[in-house]
Every structure is written in C-alpha cells, then in structure tokens.
Design a protein around this motif. Structure first.
Motif, PDB file in Angstrom:
ATOM      1  N   ASN A  11       9.940  98.295  92.323  1.00 24.00           N
ATOM      2  CA  ASN A  11      10.579  98.809  91.115  1.00 24.00           C
ATOM      3  C   ASN A  11       9.522  99.131  90.067  1.00 24.00           C
ATOM      4  N   THR A  12       9.955  99.560  88.889  1.00 22.56           N
ATOM      5  CA  THR A  12       9.051 100.143  87.904  1.00 22.56           C
ATOM      6  C   THR A  12       9.092  99.375  86.598  1.00 22.56           C
ATOM      7  N   ALA A  13       7.916  99.066  86.049  1.00 25.18           N
ATOM      8  CA  ALA A  13       7.812  98.400  84.747  1.00 25.18           C
ATOM      9  C   ALA A  13       6.896  99.205  83.834  1.00 25.18           C
ATOM     10  N   GLY A  37      -5.478 100.142  74.184  1.00 22.62           N
ATOM     11  CA  GLY A  37      -5.500 101.460  74.785  1.00 22.62           C
ATOM     12  C   GLY A  37      -5.190 102.492  73.721  1.00 22.62           C
ATOM     13  N   ASP A  38      -5.329 103.745  74.067  1.00 20.45           N
ATOM     14  CA  ASP A  38      -5.100 104.792  73.064  1.00 20.45           C
ATOM     15  C   ASP A  38      -3.952 105.719  73.470  1.00 20.45           C
ATOM     16  N   GLU A  39      -3.004 105.176  74.257  1.00 20.58           N
ATOM     17  CA  GLU A  39      -1.855 105.970  74.669  1.00 20.58           C
ATOM     18  C   GLU A  39      -0.685 105.713  73.718  1.00 20.58           C
ATOM     19  N   GLN A  40      -0.551 106.562  72.728  1.00 19.63           N
ATOM     20  CA  GLN A  40       0.569 106.487  71.798  1.00 19.63           C
ATOM     21  C   GLN A  40       1.586 107.561  72.179  1.00 19.63           C
ATOM     22  N   GLY A  41       2.860 107.171  72.204  1.00 15.03           N
ATOM     23  CA  GLY A  41       3.876 108.143  72.573  1.00 15.03           C
ATOM     24  C   GLY A  41       5.161 107.459  72.969  1.00 15.03           C
ATOM     25  N   PHE A  42       5.820 107.995  73.986  1.00 15.16           N
ATOM     26  CA  PHE A  42       7.093 107.439  74.431  1.00 15.16           C
ATOM     27  C   PHE A  42       7.278 107.762  75.907  1.00 15.16           C
ATOM     28  N   ILE A  43       8.368 107.234  76.481  1.00 15.69           N
ATOM     29  CA  ILE A  43       8.640 107.397  77.905  1.00 15.69           C
ATOM     30  C   ILE A  43       9.936 108.179  78.081  1.00 15.69           C
ATOM     31  N   VAL A  44       9.891 109.142  78.962  1.00 13.09           N
ATOM     32  CA  VAL A  44      11.065 109.942  79.313  1.00 13.09           C
ATOM     33  C   VAL A  44      11.639 109.412  80.623  1.00 13.09           C
ATOM     34  N   GLU A  99      19.733 114.668  90.538  1.00  8.40           N
ATOM     35  CA  GLU A  99      21.026 114.898  91.192  1.00  8.40           C
ATOM     36  C   GLU A  99      21.248 113.933  92.343  1.00  8.40           C
ATOM     37  N   ASP A 100      20.165 113.401  92.894  1.00  9.43           N
ATOM     38  CA  ASP A 100      20.281 112.420  93.967  1.00  9.43           C
ATOM     39  C   ASP A 100      20.465 111.007  93.443  1.00  9.43           C
ATOM     40  N   GLY A 101      20.546 110.851  92.104  1.00  7.52           N
ATOM     41  CA  GLY A 101      20.741 109.541  91.501  1.00  7.52           C
ATOM     42  C   GLY A 101      19.478 108.768  91.241  1.00  7.52           C
ATOM     43  N   VAL A 102      18.331 109.309  91.641  1.00  2.68           N
ATOM     44  CA  VAL A 102      17.066 108.604  91.448  1.00  2.68           C
ATOM     45  C   VAL A 102      16.573 108.814  90.014  1.00  2.68           C
ATOM     46  N   VAL A 103      16.150 107.714  89.378  1.00  3.64           N
ATOM     47  CA  VAL A 103      15.601 107.774  88.024  1.00  3.64           C
ATOM     48  C   VAL A 103      14.091 107.950  88.109  1.00  3.64           C
ATOM     49  N   THR A 104      13.589 108.959  87.411  1.00  8.76           N
ATOM     50  CA  THR A 104      12.154 109.215  87.331  1.00  8.76           C
ATOM     51  C   THR A 104      11.709 108.996  85.893  1.00  8.76           C
ATOM     52  N   THR A 105      10.599 108.287  85.704  1.00 15.01           N
ATOM     53  CA  THR A 105      10.075 108.036  84.360  1.00 15.01           C
ATOM     54  C   THR A 105       8.638 108.532  84.261  1.00 15.01           C
ATOM     55  N   ASP A 146      10.627  87.907  90.324  1.00 13.73           N
ATOM     56  CA  ASP A 146      11.050  88.191  91.697  1.00 13.73           C
ATOM     57  C   ASP A 146      12.375  88.946  91.720  1.00 13.73           C
ATOM     58  N   GLU A 147      13.282  88.586  90.807  1.00 13.04           N
ATOM     59  CA  GLU A 147      14.561  89.289  90.746  1.00 13.04           C
ATOM     60  C   GLU A 147      14.361  90.737  90.316  1.00 13.04           C
ATOM     61  N   LEU A 148      13.419  90.964  89.403  1.00 10.42           N
ATOM     62  CA  LEU A 148      13.112  92.331  88.973  1.00 10.42           C
ATOM     63  C   LEU A 148      12.524  93.171  90.108  1.00 10.42           C
ATOM     64  N   ARG A 149      11.916  92.509  91.085  1.00  4.68           N
ATOM     65  CA  ARG A 149      11.291  93.234  92.210  1.00  4.68           C
ATOM     66  C   ARG A 149      12.284  93.618  93.300  1.00  4.68           C
ATOM     67  N   LYS A 150      13.444  93.014  93.316  1.00  3.51           N
ATOM     68  CA  LYS A 150      14.398  93.294  94.388  1.00  3.51           C
ATOM     69  C   LYS A 150      14.945  94.714  94.273  1.00  3.51           C
ATOM     70  N   ASN A 151      15.045  95.395  95.392  1.00  4.49           N
ATOM     71  CA  ASN A 151      15.608  96.757  95.372  1.00  4.49           C
ATOM     72  C   ASN A 151      16.600  97.010  96.501  1.00  4.49           C
ATOM     73  N   GLU A 152      17.125  95.929  97.069  1.00  2.00           N
ATOM     74  CA  GLU A 152      18.090  96.107  98.146  1.00  2.00           C
ATOM     75  C   GLU A 152      19.407  96.678  97.625  1.00  2.00           C
ATOM     76  N   THR A 153      19.778  96.316  96.407  1.00  2.00           N
ATOM     77  CA  THR A 153      21.064  96.733  95.846  1.00  2.00           C
ATOM     78  C   THR A 153      20.904  97.751  94.725  1.00  2.00           C
ATOM     79  N   HIS A 154      19.865  97.588  93.914  1.00  2.00           N
ATOM     80  CA  HIS A 154      19.639  98.463  92.766  1.00  2.00           C
ATOM     81  C   HIS A 154      18.176  98.898  92.718  1.00  2.00           C
ATOM     82  N   ARG A 155      17.950 100.055  92.150  1.00  3.73           N
ATOM     83  CA  ARG A 155      16.612 100.420  91.689  1.00  3.73           C
ATOM     84  C   ARG A 155      16.505  99.966  90.239  1.00  3.73           C
ATOM     85  N   ILE A 156      15.396  99.322  89.886  1.00  6.82           N
ATOM     86  CA  ILE A 156      15.254  98.749  88.550  1.00  6.82           C
ATOM     87  C   ILE A 156      14.119  99.421  87.803  1.00  6.82           C
ATOM     88  N   GLN A 157      14.407  99.802  86.564  1.00  3.87           N
ATOM     89  CA  GLN A 157      13.405 100.263  85.604  1.00  3.87           C
ATOM     90  C   GLN A 157      13.400  99.248  84.468  1.00  3.87           C
TER      91      GLN A 157
END
Length: 204
Positions: free
Chosen positions: A154-156, A172-179, A184-190, A123-134
């Motif tokens: 938020n994103t897991a 699964g067959d997804e081998q790789g990594f996450i970027v 510039e707006d401060g939003v993290v995209t993965t 539940d704490e990981l789901r909160k986004n009132e103060t922070h965006r969580i990855q």
C-alpha cells in the motif's frame, strides 16, 4: 479534516468533554466555509467512488508531551487525547475489518514513522487482501515518501508541505500537495505537485 498538535493549543477542544464544543468540528458537509469534520475521528463511505475515507485523531501517543503543556488544562488535555487516540485505533480496526470499499483513504496528522511503537497498526496498513490503502500524514512540513515508514504494497505519504508552522529545509525542499485520482478501473493513483521552494519559503 482532523486535529493536529497546534490545533489543540488554543482550542476549547483540548479541555472539552463534548466534541461539539471543539471549534473546528463541522457536521454540515454543505457548509464550505469550514472543513468537514463531524467528529474527532470518523469515516465517510463513498460507494459511488469505491472509496471510504477514515480520519483519525492521533495526538496522544505521538505528541502529547509537546501539545498539552501549551493548553490551559494540561491534565484534562492528556486524558482527553488518550481517550480520543484509543477511540481512533478502535475505529481504524473496525473499518479495516468491516468496510466493503475497494479503497481506504486513511489520514491523521502524523505520518507512518510516528507509529513505529505500534507494529500491529503498521501491519494492518500493509494488508491489501480486501482493500487498497492510501495513508496520508502531515506534521513535518514537506511532501515526500522517502521519510515515512513503508506500508507497501500500500501507499504512504508525508503531506505536510505547503503551509503550517514553517518551511524547514532540513526535511527537504518539496513544498506542494498530493493529487489523488480514481481510475475507471477503481484504482487510486497519487502523485505530488511540487512548487518552487523559494517562492514560498526562505532558505536559511
């Protein structure tokens, strides 16, 4: 970096009272010969980027019965891992309550579905009132979002593909990594970078 179950098997860290005895601890961020890991759980604040990184040693309630029997000090290992995971929870709740960062990047060895017995944590990981969580966890050897417990809005991620114990195709067959990109707006995209499974793994 943080410790996972296989890291503990032959590392003095399993039996150590002092975390500085742990082979993978590296307190020098400029020493690029090793991953940076100043303590077993820790945080790094980057106000210039609008993020705080929180690293958690979560090896007790998740996987202790499959970790400590493989060490030379099973009982000591169990008490150490319990103390360390309890401390990790304390750090997590402290940082979510007091951090002023717009974005929290939180990781441990284990993906969110390993914490179904800890609904307050999820539940704490789901909160986004103060922070965006990855949140990033590994352990299973694949890269996906479908197998983890959602922490929306938020994103897991499961980020265990591209190395480790093996390439179990049933995950699964997804081998790789996450970027991760900070806009510039401060939003993290993965997003994932996936390689051809057959280039790095043998199918059964």
């Amino acid at each position: 970096s943080v410790y996972g179950n296989h890291d503990y098997n032959r590392d003095p860290c399993a039996c150590a009272d002092d975390y500085l005895e742990c082979a993978q601890v590296n307190t020098d961020p400029n020493n690029r010969d090793f991953f940076y890991m100043p303590e077993l759980s820790y945080f790094v604040d980057r106000p210039d980027l609008g993020i705080e990184v929180v690293a958690l040693d979560m090896n007790y309630y998740t996987w202790v019965n499959y970790t400590c029997p493989w060490t030379p000090c099973e009982d000591k290992c169990r008490s150490n891992l319990k103390e360390r995971m309890d401390a990790a929870f304390d750090l997590f709740y402290n940082r979510t309550a007091t951090s002023t960062a717009e974005n929290l990047v939180i990781f441990s060895h284990y993906p969110t579905d390993y914490f179904l017995g800890f609904p307050d944590f999820l539940d704490e990981l789901r909160k986004n009132e103060t922070h965006r969580i990855q949140y990033f966890g590994g352990h299973r050897h694949n890269v996906d979002q479908r197998s983890v417990t959602s922490i929306a809005p938020n994103t897991a991620w499961l980020s265990g593909g591209g190395g480790g114990w093996g390439c179990e195709a049933w995950y699964g067959d997804e081998q790789g990594f996450i970027v991760g990109e900070i806009g510039e707006d401060g939003v993290v995209t993965t997003y994932p970078i996936i390689v051809d499974f057959d280039l790095c793994c043998k199918r059964p």
